[in-house]
Design a protein around this motif. Structure first.
Motif, short mmCIF file in Angstrom:
data_model
loop_
_atom_site.label_atom_id
_atom_site.label_comp_id
_atom_site.label_asym_id
_atom_site.label_seq_id
_atom_site.Cartn_x
_atom_site.Cartn_y
_atom_site.Cartn_z
N TRP A 131 -11.43 9.38 -14.79
CA TRP A 131 -10.59 8.93 -13.68
C TRP A 131 -10.11 7.49 -13.88
O TRP A 131 -9.59 6.86 -12.97
N ALA A 132 -10.28 6.96 -15.07
CA ALA A 132 -9.93 5.57 -15.34
C ALA A 132 -8.47 5.28 -14.99
O ALA A 132 -7.58 6.05 -15.31
N GLY A 133 -8.26 4.16 -14.32
CA GLY A 133 -6.91 3.75 -13.95
C GLY A 133 -6.43 4.28 -12.63
O GLY A 133 -5.43 3.79 -12.09
N VAL A 134 -7.12 5.30 -12.08
CA VAL A 134 -6.70 5.88 -10.80
C VAL A 134 -7.84 5.94 -9.79
O VAL A 134 -7.62 6.26 -8.62
N ASP A 297 5.48 5.31 -12.10
CA ASP A 297 6.10 4.60 -10.98
C ASP A 297 5.75 5.37 -9.71
O ASP A 297 6.43 6.32 -9.31
N TYR A 298 4.64 4.98 -9.10
CA TYR A 298 4.18 5.68 -7.91
C TYR A 298 5.17 5.52 -6.75
O TYR A 298 5.71 4.43 -6.53
N GLU A 299 5.36 6.59 -6.03
CA GLU A 299 6.23 6.55 -4.86
C GLU A 299 5.43 6.08 -3.65
O GLU A 299 4.20 6.20 -3.61
N PRO A 328 -10.09 11.55 -4.18
CA PRO A 328 -9.19 10.48 -3.72
C PRO A 328 -8.63 9.66 -4.88
O PRO A 328 -9.30 9.42 -5.88
N HIS A 329 -7.40 9.24 -4.71
CA HIS A 329 -6.65 8.43 -5.67
C HIS A 329 -6.52 7.01 -5.11
O HIS A 329 -6.53 6.83 -3.89
N LYS A 330 -6.39 6.03 -5.98
CA LYS A 330 -6.25 4.65 -5.50
C LYS A 330 -4.91 4.41 -4.79
O LYS A 330 -4.78 3.46 -4.02
#
Length: 552
Positions: A131-134, A297-299, A328-330
């Motif tokens: 899950w690294a980075g998120v 590019d997260y919305e 869950p996501h960051k």
């Protein structure tokens, strides 16, 4: 995700061409198998029970969709249409002909993939949290530091022929999803009192015939000294590690024999000599690597959108999968999806070429073209919009990839065992599939709760049985397969080894015994929220011994 530059592409292409010449000399008889062995091992080629096996590196478990398609193509063209994901975030193919290996490596190189240092007495693939980075709980993306270590360790002239293999894992979260305490070196990104990011360093962890939990070597290492400090560790190990006995050659044995304080003194002495030299990481070097990590590019999305709520209410099967497989996501409005590779009745960790192609397409549509490999032998789509989860689930279900059993008893970590491995004493895969079939009722499995089942076919512990909530180890007795059972192991930040339940039991009694252990847990737990491993911690293994005594 990290994007290879021209140096990277040239490096792996040249290595593939070099191996083509080595294979040609082996096939012609110019070199013997003994002479060929160290050459093939450094290119990820093993000689298994029935054929050569190729282990492909997936650096820190991250893949682009085109790379996953390339892996699917390798399985379809050169193997038997499937591959096996490992606990080192790699993938193995068990049936590739030696004469085809050079073509496979050239094909992999075209997609920025290779098999370098996936075996041999060298620094292996650097692993980290899938899950690294998120992950919401991490300090920063640990894959960046894994890439720093990849560049440092690849074909390192001093560390190519160590006393034994060397494995490094990194986590950046309080909850350890990378099992750093059972690695030769474990790294945890931490903050000091001044708010600076650095590393906690553990050394001497490992499984196999002599398992050890890693010892604390340093509370806080400034991040600019990461390479120089690891260099000091590897130099100390390379100089003093046992080379006279393969079973005593790992750094964990060195730590055990001389003590962590003595090792630390030797490491610190070497480090003081080199710490401010060319290995000190400067901002320009780190900035260059960071610039080649591409993030989506997260919305700006609504968290828990109404469409998701309606789908969960309308479809019970989707709700079950969502509860089991989505984390869950960051970033609000997104989720982390774990794709189980443990369908009931199938070998754990296997995936067909068709499934891999389907996942690549789904990653492009729903996860910014990115896939992760976890050490639990499952895959992850790390960037899924919550409003897309229902559509994604439907397509995963159609591909046979929506089994809602992540972290349940049928989600076992299992080595290939005697079906493939020349070192194994007993089969692993049939045991895993039989247990999964016994607990195929997902309602029953959910009532049992989180339960990590780990199975190894020999003492080398490729299935990590020591740290399973239930660990199963295959042994041989009088030319028959027997299995030892341990209870209470963990691989997280509170890592511990399981305790032996009693005498080994024969193959045909394993599944019934596991079911009796689980039923005993259901009787003993204080509440439905008390996990199996916590019940064992509270009571010990003694109350579970009747599961064996029922037969013996």
């Amino acid at each position: 995700m990290y994007v290879y530059d021209e140096f990277d592409r040239t490096f792996i292409a040249e290595r593939a061409a070099q191996f083509r010449d080595q294979v040609a000399r082996r096939l012609s008889g110019e070199v013997t198998e003994d002479e060929f062995k160290p050459l093939r091992l450094m290119n990820g080629v093993y000689l298994q029970l029935h054929a050569y096996m190729l282990r492909i590196a997936i650096p820190y478990g991250t893949l682009f969709s085109n790379q996953l398609r390339k892996i699917a193509e390798i399985g379809r063209v050169y193997d038997r249409g499937y591959g096996h994901f490992t606990t080192r975030q790699n993938i193995q193919f068990n049936w590739i002909k030696l004469s085809d290996m050079p073509d496979v490596l050239v094909s992999l190189a075209e997609a920025g993939l290779h098999a370098i240092q996936t075996s041999g007495n060298c620094i292996r693939n650097i692993t980290t949290d899938q899950w690294a980075g998120v992950a919401p709980d991490e300090i920063e993306d640990p894959r960046f530091w894994a890439e720093v270590l990849r560049q440092w360790s690849s074909m390192h002239p001093e560390f190519t022929f160590l006393p034994r293999k060397f494995k490094i894992a990194i986590t950046a979260a309080p909850h350890d999803r990378a099992a750093i305490k059972v690695h030769d070196v474990g790294l945890r990104l931490v903050l000091n009192d001044a708010g600076e990011v650095g590393f906690q360093v553990l050394v001497g962890g490992g499984l196999g015939r002599s398992p050890f939990i890693g010892k604390l070597l340093r509370d806080f290492l400034p991040k600019e000294h990461l390479i120089s400090y690891l260099e000091a560790i590897l130099r100390t190990y390379n100089a003093h590690g046992r080379r006279d006995n393969i079973y005593k050659a790992r750094i964990k044995i060195l730590v055990h024999e001389i003590g962590v304080e003595k090792l630390k003194a030797d490491v610190e002495k070497e480090w003081e000599r080199i710490r401010d030299g060319y290995l000190k990481l400067d901002d320009a070097f780190l900035a260059d690597i960071r610039s080649r990590f591409i993030y989506p590019d997260y919305e700006a999305l609504e968290d828990q959108p109404e469409a998701l709520k309606q789908a969960l209410a309308a479809d019970a099967r989707f709700a079950t999968w969502h509860r089991n497989s989505v984390a869950p996501h960051k970033t609000p409005g997104y989720g982390i999806v774990t794709v189980s590779l443990k369908p009931i009745g199938k070998p754990p960790g296997d995936a067909t070429s068709g499934q891999l192609d389907a996942l690549a397409d789904l990653a492009d549509t729903y996860s910014a073209g990115e896939i992760r490999v976890g050490h639990e032998q499952n895959l992850v789509l790390p960037h899924v919009r919550q409003h897309d989860l229902y559509a994604l689930w439907q397509k995963l279900d159609a591909a046979g990839l929506a089994t809602p059993n992540v972290n349940l008893i049928s989600d076992s970590i299992t080595c290939p065992g005697l079906d493939y491995c020349s070192l194994a004493n007993a089969r692993s895969i049939p045991i895993a599939t039989a247990i999964a079939e016994r607990f195929a009722d997902h309602d029953k499995a959910r009532s049992v709760g989180r339960l990590h089942l780990n199975i190894s076919g020999c003492i080398n512990a490729c299935g990590h049985h020591h740290v399973g909530h239930i660990g199963i180890l295959g042994v041989e007795k009088n030319d028959r397969e027997f299995y030892q059972i341990t209870l209470g192991g963990k691989a997280d930040e509170d890592a511990r080894f399981g305790d032996l339940l009693g005498p080994a039991i024969p193959y045909e009694e394993v599944v019934d015994t596991i079911e009796r252990i689980v039923n005993r847990y259901l009787d003993l737990r204080q509440s439905e929220t008390e996990l199996f491993v916590d019940t064992v911690k509270r009571l010990g293994v003694e109350p579970f011994k009747e599961a064996l005594h029922a037969v013996h």
